[in-house]
Design a protein around this motif. Structure first.
Motif, PDB file in Angstrom:
ATOM      1  N   ARG A 185      25.217  43.743  34.608  1.00 11.25           N
ATOM      2  CA  ARG A 185      24.810  42.970  35.756  1.00 11.25           C
ATOM      3  C   ARG A 185      23.561  43.575  36.387  1.00 11.25           C
ATOM      4  NH1 ARG A 185      26.764  43.779  40.723  1.00 11.25           N
ATOM      5  NH2 ARG A 185      26.227  42.226  42.258  1.00 11.25           N
ATOM      6  N   ASP A 225      26.194  36.345  37.720  1.00 11.49           N
ATOM      7  CA  ASP A 225      27.573  36.610  38.125  1.00 11.49           C
ATOM      8  C   ASP A 225      28.562  35.683  37.432  1.00 11.49           C
ATOM      9  OD1 ASP A 225      26.631  38.546  39.688  1.00 11.49           O
ATOM     10  OD2 ASP A 225      26.768  37.442  41.559  1.00 11.49           O
ATOM     11  N   VAL A 245      30.937  38.031  31.264  1.00 12.02           N
ATOM     12  CA  VAL A 245      31.398  38.926  32.337  1.00 12.02           C
ATOM     13  C   VAL A 245      32.855  38.617  32.662  1.00 12.02           C
ATOM     14  CG1 VAL A 245      31.110  39.516  34.773  1.00 12.02           C
ATOM     15  CG2 VAL A 245      29.103  39.250  33.322  1.00 12.02           C
ATOM     16  N   LEU A 275      36.038  41.057  32.319  1.00 12.78           N
ATOM     17  CA  LEU A 275      36.895  41.340  33.481  1.00 12.78           C
ATOM     18  C   LEU A 275      38.359  41.024  33.171  1.00 12.78           C
ATOM     19  CD1 LEU A 275      34.880  40.067  36.596  1.00 12.78           C
ATOM     20  CD2 LEU A 275      35.652  42.400  36.172  1.00 12.78           C
ATOM     21  N   LEU A 279      39.844  43.503  30.667  1.00 14.97           N
ATOM     22  CA  LEU A 279      40.189  44.761  31.339  1.00 14.97           C
ATOM     23  C   LEU A 279      41.458  44.596  32.162  1.00 14.97           C
ATOM     24  CD1 LEU A 279      36.642  45.986  32.459  1.00 14.97           C
ATOM     25  CD2 LEU A 279      38.197  47.192  30.938  1.00 14.97           C
ATOM     26  N   ILE A 330      44.696  46.870  31.797  1.00 18.76           N
ATOM     27  CA  ILE A 330      45.178  47.641  32.952  1.00 18.76           C
ATOM     28  C   ILE A 330      46.643  47.305  33.236  1.00 18.76           C
ATOM     29  CG2 ILE A 330      44.965  47.840  35.476  1.00 18.76           C
ATOM     30  CD1 ILE A 330      41.897  47.617  35.064  1.00 18.76           C
ATOM     31  N   ASP A 357      46.035  48.460  41.144  1.00 18.44           N
ATOM     32  CA  ASP A 357      44.862  48.219  40.290  1.00 18.44           C
ATOM     33  C   ASP A 357      45.053  46.971  39.443  1.00 18.44           C
ATOM     34  OD1 ASP A 357      43.660  50.482  41.275  1.00 18.44           O
ATOM     35  OD2 ASP A 357      44.338  51.770  39.643  1.00 18.44           O
ATOM     36  N   ASP A 405      40.336  39.634  40.407  1.00 19.57           N
ATOM     37  CA  ASP A 405      38.919  39.543  40.009  1.00 19.57           C
ATOM     38  C   ASP A 405      38.741  38.572  38.851  1.00 19.57           C
ATOM     39  OD1 ASP A 405      38.142  41.300  41.914  1.00 19.57           O
ATOM     40  OD2 ASP A 405      37.928  43.020  40.580  1.00 19.57           O
ATOM     41  N   ARG A 436      34.561  51.844  27.233  1.00 18.47           N
ATOM     42  CA  ARG A 436      35.850  51.296  26.813  1.00 18.47           C
ATOM     43  C   ARG A 436      36.524  52.192  25.764  1.00 18.47           C
ATOM     44  NH1 ARG A 436      37.806  45.763  27.825  1.00 18.47           N
ATOM     45  NH2 ARG A 436      39.910  45.875  27.050  1.00 18.47           N
ATOM     46  N   ARG A 446      42.235  54.320  35.343  1.00 17.29           N
ATOM     47  CA  ARG A 446      41.112  54.690  36.220  1.00 17.29           C
ATOM     48  C   ARG A 446      39.773  54.445  35.520  1.00 17.29           C
ATOM     49  NH1 ARG A 446      43.709  60.132  38.990  1.00 17.29           N
ATOM     50  NH2 ARG A 446      45.183  58.978  40.268  1.00 17.29           N
ATOM     51  N   MET A 474      39.195  52.239  33.224  1.00 13.64           N
ATOM     52  CA  MET A 474      38.966  50.781  33.158  1.00 13.64           C
ATOM     53  C   MET A 474      38.581  50.218  34.524  1.00 13.64           C
ATOM     54  SD  MET A 474      41.602  49.327  30.323  1.00 13.64           S
ATOM     55  CE  MET A 474      43.051  50.221  30.788  1.00 13.64           C
ATOM     56  N   ASN A 475      39.083  50.841  35.583  1.00 16.80           N
ATOM     57  CA  ASN A 475      38.663  50.418  36.923  1.00 16.80           C
ATOM     58  C   ASN A 475      37.182  50.668  37.134  1.00 16.80           C
ATOM     59  OD1 ASN A 475      40.798  49.236  38.221  1.00 16.80           O
ATOM     60  ND2 ASN A 475      41.721  51.183  38.781  1.00 16.80           N
ATOM     61  N   LEU A 490      34.935  50.668  34.799  1.00 19.21           N
ATOM     62  CA  LEU A 490      34.237  49.645  34.007  1.00 19.21           C
ATOM     63  C   LEU A 490      34.268  48.301  34.736  1.00 19.21           C
ATOM     64  CD1 LEU A 490      35.695  50.579  30.511  1.00 19.21           C
ATOM     65  CD2 LEU A 490      33.374  50.996  31.301  1.00 19.21           C
ATOM     66  N   ARG A 491      35.383  48.042  35.369  1.00 18.93           N
ATOM     67  CA  ARG A 491      35.556  46.786  36.104  1.00 18.93           C
ATOM     68  C   ARG A 491      34.590  46.726  37.290  1.00 18.93           C
ATOM     69  NH1 ARG A 491      39.225  44.981  39.902  1.00 18.93           N
ATOM     70  NH2 ARG A 491      40.074  47.054  40.211  1.00 18.93           N
ATOM     71  N   LEU A 500      31.213  45.694  36.347  1.00 19.42           N
ATOM     72  CA  LEU A 500      31.078  44.277  35.978  1.00 19.42           C
ATOM     73  C   LEU A 500      31.129  43.343  37.173  1.00 19.42           C
ATOM     74  CD1 LEU A 500      33.448  44.007  32.892  1.00 19.42           C
ATOM     75  CD2 LEU A 500      30.997  43.587  32.872  1.00 19.42           C
ATOM     76  N   LYS A 501      31.836  43.783  38.205  1.00 20.70           N
ATOM     77  CA  LYS A 501      32.130  42.873  39.329  1.00 20.70           C
ATOM     78  C   LYS A 501      30.870  42.318  39.975  1.00 20.70           C
ATOM     79  CE  LYS A 501      35.208  43.951  42.501  1.00 20.70           C
ATOM     80  NZ  LYS A 501      36.190  44.722  43.277  1.00 20.70           N
ATOM     81  N   PRO A 502      30.883  41.003  40.282  1.00 13.65           N
ATOM     82  CA  PRO A 502      29.725  40.391  40.961  1.00 13.65           C
ATOM     83  C   PRO A 502      29.500  41.017  42.333  1.00 13.65           C
ATOM     84  CG  PRO A 502      31.214  38.711  40.156  1.00 13.65           C
ATOM     85  CD  PRO A 502      31.925  40.023  39.989  1.00 13.65           C
TER      86      PRO A 502
END
Lengths: 169, 182
Positions: free
Chosen positions: A2, A74, A79, A83, A86, A90, A120, A127, B140, B171, B173-174, B176-177, B180-182
């Motif tokens: 991003r 976005d 993406v 997400l 993941l 998780i 988490d 998300d 990853r 943790r 992966m968080n 990495l997340r 990525l998050k907008p």
């Protein structure tokens, strides 16, 4: 990804402005006289000017354009897929972790890790859903809609976990 | 006679005190050894920077890709394990940051191939590479390797290592997340 996309967008905007400015200066001053009809040699559109207020207005316009580009980045389907993938991993590991924690009910360390992992998992799934909704509303092909676990592979070698989010206590 | 009896009583008393003390000490020792280990969920990380392409680096990447290809083509598990072990044995060139990620991918795949019946071997491959004292690349591959280590530890009955590894994978992966998050 991003950040790179945003950087590329900013660079592209600056490059566009730079090229336009360069072309403009090479072609000599082009002034649109109010009330006059543009000829083939004259630029069309509104004169932007170089005063502080006009530059500010131009900057605001560019900022708006940048926001549009950011919005496009976005809602990139890839993406969303990442997400959601993941989120699936998780939550799968959360199930395993909390299953172990169940065997150590009196140990705070295990319980805290389980609690943290559940939070988490929930956030990751939120998300994923938000991204898919954003994709759907933007009209792009929503490749990661639906339950995250159905779309993504778990990180671990064990079978794919259930798609249900881990419930917080 | 009375003096002898007194002496005998004192000896018996001392013996009793010593016996009780020793028993208590042994009990405490036993309690200490049965106290369960707690999971270690520390996670040290670093970002991997793109390295300058070199012929040596390219050759390494090709060799690793070939190892994966041989593992794909392998007819049985032992041949697959051999191909992945050979891949891990290839010396990574210095200053190739990406090699760390490639090695983690190989190790994770090797571990997955060894599980569930050869969990000890999988753990022996993965545990040193993923020690909580070592910094891991934010990728990853790190999360995948940590998850596999968790599976190996779980298969071996090491709950502390399994829980710690899963928590660290989550943790990672968080992180990495968040990227990525907008």
């Amino acid at each position: 990804v991003r950040t790179t996309t945003k950087l590329a967008a900013v660079l592209a905007l600056f490059a566009t402005v730079g090229i336009a400015g360069c072309a403009k200066s090479m072609a000599g001053p082009a002034v649109v006289s109010p009330g006059s009809e543009p000829t083939a040699d004259e630029p069309e559109g509104l004169a932007e000017g170089d005063s502080a207020a006009e530059l500010d207005a131009r900057k605001d316009k560019l900022v708006e354009q940048l926001k549009d580009v950011e919005q496009m980045a976005d809602t990139d389907p890839q993406v969303c897929e990442d997400l959601c993938s993941l989120a699936t991993s998780i939550c799968g590991m959360t199930l395993k972790l909390c299953s172990i924690a169940d065997d150590h009910a009196g140990n705070d360390d295990y319980q805290n890790l389980c609690r943290e992992a559940k939070r988490d998992c929930r956030e990751a799934q939120e998300d994923c859903v938000a991204c898919a909704e954003s994709l759907a509303s933007s009209g792009a092909s929503a490749t990661c809609e639906g339950a995250p676990a159905e779309k993504a592979e778990p990180v671990s070698s064990e079978p794919a976990p259930a798609s249900e989010p881990a419930k917080d206590e | 006679v009375s003096a002898l009896a007194k002496l005998a009583r004192r000896v018996l008393l001392v013996a009793a005190v010593v016996t009780v003390s020793l028993s208590a000490s042994a009990c405490q020792e036993e309690h200490a050894t049965t106290e369960e280990a707690s999971p270690d969920a520390r996670l040290l990380t670093h970002a991997v920077m793109d390295s300058t392409p070199t012929a040596e680096g390219l050759e390494y990447v090709r060799s690793v890709a070939q190892a994966h290809q041989r593992a794909d083509d392998a007819g049985d598990r032992s041949a697959k394990v051999k191909a992945l072990e050979d891949g891990l044995a290839i010396q990574a060139p210095a200053n190739l940051g990406e090699a760390e990620i490639l090695r983690l991918e190989l190790a994770a795949r090797l571990g997955e191939t060894l599980l569930p019946d050869r969990a000890r071997e999988a753990r022996q491959v993965l545990a040193p590479m993923l020690s909580p004292d070592r910094s891991l690349p934010i990728d990853r591959a790190s999360a995948q390797a940590l998850g596999t280590l968790g599976d190996a530890a779980l298969a071996e009955g090491d709950d502390a290592l399994a829980a710690g590894s899963y928590a660290r994978a989550i943790r990672m992966m968080n992180m990495l997340r968040e990227e990525l998050k907008p």
